[in-house]
Design an enzyme around this catalytic site. Structure first.
Site, PDB file in Angstrom:
ATOM      1  N   LYS A   1       0.844  -1.194   0.000  1.00 59.34           N
ATOM      2  CA  LYS A   1       0.000   0.000   0.000  1.00 59.34           C
ATOM      3  C   LYS A   1       0.883   1.250   0.000  1.00 59.34           C
ATOM      4  O   LYS A   1       1.938   1.274   0.637  1.00 59.34           O
ATOM      5  CB  LYS A   1      -0.891  -0.020   1.247  1.00 59.34           C
ATOM      6  CG  LYS A   1      -1.935   1.087   1.314  1.00 59.34           C
ATOM      7  CD  LYS A   1      -2.802   0.915   2.572  1.00 59.34           C
ATOM      8  CE  LYS A   1      -3.872   1.982   2.693  1.00 59.34           C
ATOM      9  NZ  LYS A   1      -4.687   1.809   3.926  1.00 59.34           N
TER      10      LYS A   1
ATOM     11  N   SER B   1      -9.595  -0.492   7.421  1.00 59.94           N
ATOM     12  CA  SER B   1      -9.082  -0.381   6.053  1.00 59.94           C
ATOM     13  C   SER B   1      -8.393  -1.609   5.484  1.00 59.94           C
ATOM     14  O   SER B   1      -8.112  -1.641   4.280  1.00 59.94           O
ATOM     15  CB  SER B   1      -8.117   0.801   5.945  1.00 59.94           C
ATOM     16  OG  SER B   1      -8.862   1.987   5.818  1.00 59.94           O
TER      17      SER B   1
ATOM     18  N   SER C   1      -9.640   1.759   3.140  1.00 60.48           N
ATOM     19  CA  SER C   1      -8.803   2.496   2.234  1.00 60.48           C
ATOM     20  C   SER C   1      -7.775   1.662   1.488  1.00 60.48           C
ATOM     21  O   SER C   1      -7.184   2.150   0.518  1.00 60.48           O
ATOM     22  CB  SER C   1      -8.085   3.605   3.007  1.00 60.48           C
ATOM     23  OG  SER C   1      -7.201   3.041   3.960  1.00 60.48           O
TER      24      SER C   1
HETATM   25  N1  GLN Z   1     -12.864   4.207   6.654  1.00 64.15           N
HETATM   26  C1  GLN Z   1     -12.294   4.645   7.898  1.00 64.15           C
HETATM   27  C2  GLN Z   1     -11.862   6.092   7.721  1.00 64.15           C
HETATM   28  O1  GLN Z   1     -12.148   6.629   6.733  1.00 64.15           O
HETATM   29  C3  GLN Z   1     -11.127   3.764   8.268  1.00 64.15           C
HETATM   30  C4  GLN Z   1      -9.963   4.015   7.407  1.00 64.15           C
HETATM   31  C5  GLN Z   1      -8.759   3.223   7.798  1.00 64.15           C
HETATM   32  O2  GLN Z   1      -8.843   2.219   8.483  1.00 64.15           O
HETATM   33  N2  GLN Z   1      -7.616   3.718   7.380  1.00 64.15           N
HETATM   34  O3  GLN Z   1     -11.242   6.671   8.553  1.00 64.15           O
END
Ligand code: GLN
Length: 485
Positions: free
Chosen positions: A78, A177, A153
């Protein structure tokens, strides 16, 4: 089976038997990337030359009789994990052109274990989002249905593995994410105990929540990767000193007698799709058939997870992202004064969701509101953690849906941030509590989209979580399906 469909352990076995070389495997994956990347757009950067060089080295080592846990396996990273000499952008304009002079610890460990790094995957900007549509560059498409999101994400990592563009990938999980995109793409995704994997070199979003984690095609691969990633790191003072167990050995024989599985009554609520509820309920029956005792538990503060997370994570983000000012890293706007430089760099460099979080977080931390919002959120975070402590006095693991819905359509939730935040309703509280949790495939809906089962365990009990997941996987065939692209 085609080479790009292999699991890591299958590919390793074939290479160890001398039936496959890392160069052959890496070439096959690079060809697959070339073929399907126009459809999925999972990658921001593909480092084909570096990958082939690493594959040649892996083959040479193996020929010389040296073995390593991931020797010759092509893996994607990532884009918020720093990679020495390779652009690392967090899918943000503000970091465009930034090339880290060092590797994140988890990347360094993968390389030392012999992995072949394929490149950097797309993501929501600074890991803020649940669909990968917040990437400043382009959205990623779900390989199971190209009109749908892969989740986020870590959506690029998930799409890459699901589409055969990597054997596995690293993601990061702040509030879901890794687990949510794993669920939406039919993969296994692990959020480790907070502090089990080093955050050194992971570009910070919310430091008290961020954890790197693997995305793989099955549970054995996840255990294998976790063994390499986990462990104490002197460069991250929040990492645990406890030795890393042999997760692969802990997978066991698929028998769950003597194990207690908790099902929180708060997890089957309005907003959970019927197909998801049905798949998860039938997965729980399968666990019972395997010998587990099913126990209803209660996590009374579950519904506070979302507001608590959306105060704490933005508060930490607002502080962490203060360093991006055009002076030291990445993008710098044209300006005549220093103040104008800050304003314009940050105004042009950050996308709308990142700005929203910085504003929310700055507000929650500001004098006069700190006690009402940030301090209160920290107090409720403690209550959430205690809910889990109490539940784990009765049970060994807690199961439920990973995501209330299967993959939604691109564009469907982009206009309404709250709708997007609700995608993580079941993954936020484990992160706030610092406990490990994984997602694995437990079915498909009528449209043929994958459904994920979430399994959470107490702090540092990843081995128990893997054992339950492996037993379930052995009893089912969901993980064997591959999307047709
Ligand atoms: N979707 C959540 C956010 O937008 C979690 C994102 C993540 O785990 N990086 O913060």
């Amino acid at each position: 089976m085609e080479l790009h469909e292999l699991t890591m352990h299958q590919a390793l076995a074939a290479m160890r038997r001398g039936e496959l070389t890392s160069v052959e495997l890496t070439e096959a994956i690079l060809a697959r990337i070339e073929a399907v990347e126009p459809k999925t757009r999972a990658y921001l950067t593909v480092t084909a030359e570096r990958a082939l060089e690493a594959a040649r080295q892996a083959d040479a080592l193996r020929a010389a009789g040296e073995e390593r846990p991931l020797l010759g396996l092509p893996i994607a990273i990532k884009d918020n994990l720093s990679t020495r000499g390779v652009e690392t952008t967090c899918a943000s304009r503000i970091l465009e052109g930034y090339v880290p002079p060092f590797d994140a610890t988890v990347v360094e460990r993968l390389k030392a274990a012999g992995a072949v790094i394929l490149g950097k995957t797309n993501m929501d900007e600074f890991a803020m989002g649940s669909s990968t549509e917040n990437s400043a560059f382009f959205p990623t498409h779900n390989p199971w249905d190209l009109e749908r999101v892969p989740g986020g994400s870590s959506g690029g990592s998930a799409a890459a593995v699901a589409a055969g563009e990597a054997l596995a990938a690293l993601g990061t999980d702040t509030g879901g994410s890794v687990r949510q995109p794993a669920s939406l793409c039919g993969l296994v995704g692990v959020r480790p105990t907070y502090g089990r994997c080093s955050r050194y070199g992971l570009i910070a979003f919310a430091s008290s929540l961020d954890q790197p984690g693997p995305l793989t095609r099955d549970v054995r691969d996840a255990a294998l990767l976790m063994e390499v990633m986990a462990g104490h790191d002197p460069r991250d003072a929040t990492t645990w000193r406890e030795p890393v167990p042999d997760y692969v050995a802990a997978l066991g024989e698929g028998d769950l007698h003597g194990l207690r599985v908790g099902v929180p009554k708060e997890y089957f609520v309005e907003g959970v799709e019927a197909a998801v509820e049905q798949a998860v309920r039938s997965a729980i029956e399968t666990l019972a058939d395997l010998g587990a005792e099913i126990v209803e538990v209660s996590l009374p503060h579950s519904e506070t997870g979302l507001p608590v997370y959306y105060l704490i994570a933005p508060a930490e983000a607002s502080a962490n992202l203060a360093r991006f000012d055009g002076i030291r890293y990445g993008y710098r706007a044209e300006a005549r004064t220093l103040e104008e430089l800050y304003f314009r760099t940050r105004g042009e460099g950050f996308g709308p969701e990142v700005k929203r979080r910085i504003m929310l977080g700055t507000y929650a931390l500001s004098a006069g509101y700190y006690d009402a919002y940030y301090r209160k959120a920290q107090q409720v975070r403690t209550l959430i953690r205690r809910d889990f402590d109490r539940a784990f006095e009765q049970v060994d693991v807690i199961v439920g849906p990973t995501s209330p819905v299967t993959a939604f359509r691109l564009g469907e939730r982009t206009d309404d941030p709250l709708q997007m935040y609700l995608a993580d309703i079941f993954t936020l509280s484990q992160a706030l509590a610092g406990i490990p949790a994984l997602s694995l495939p437990c079915g498909f809906d009528e449209a043929g989209l994958p459904i994920g089962l979430q399994i959470a365990a107490p702090v540092l009990r990843e081995a128990t979580m893997f054992r339950v997941a492996y037993a379930y996987e052995q009893a089912t065939t969901w993980h064997e399906r591959r999307p047709t692209l």
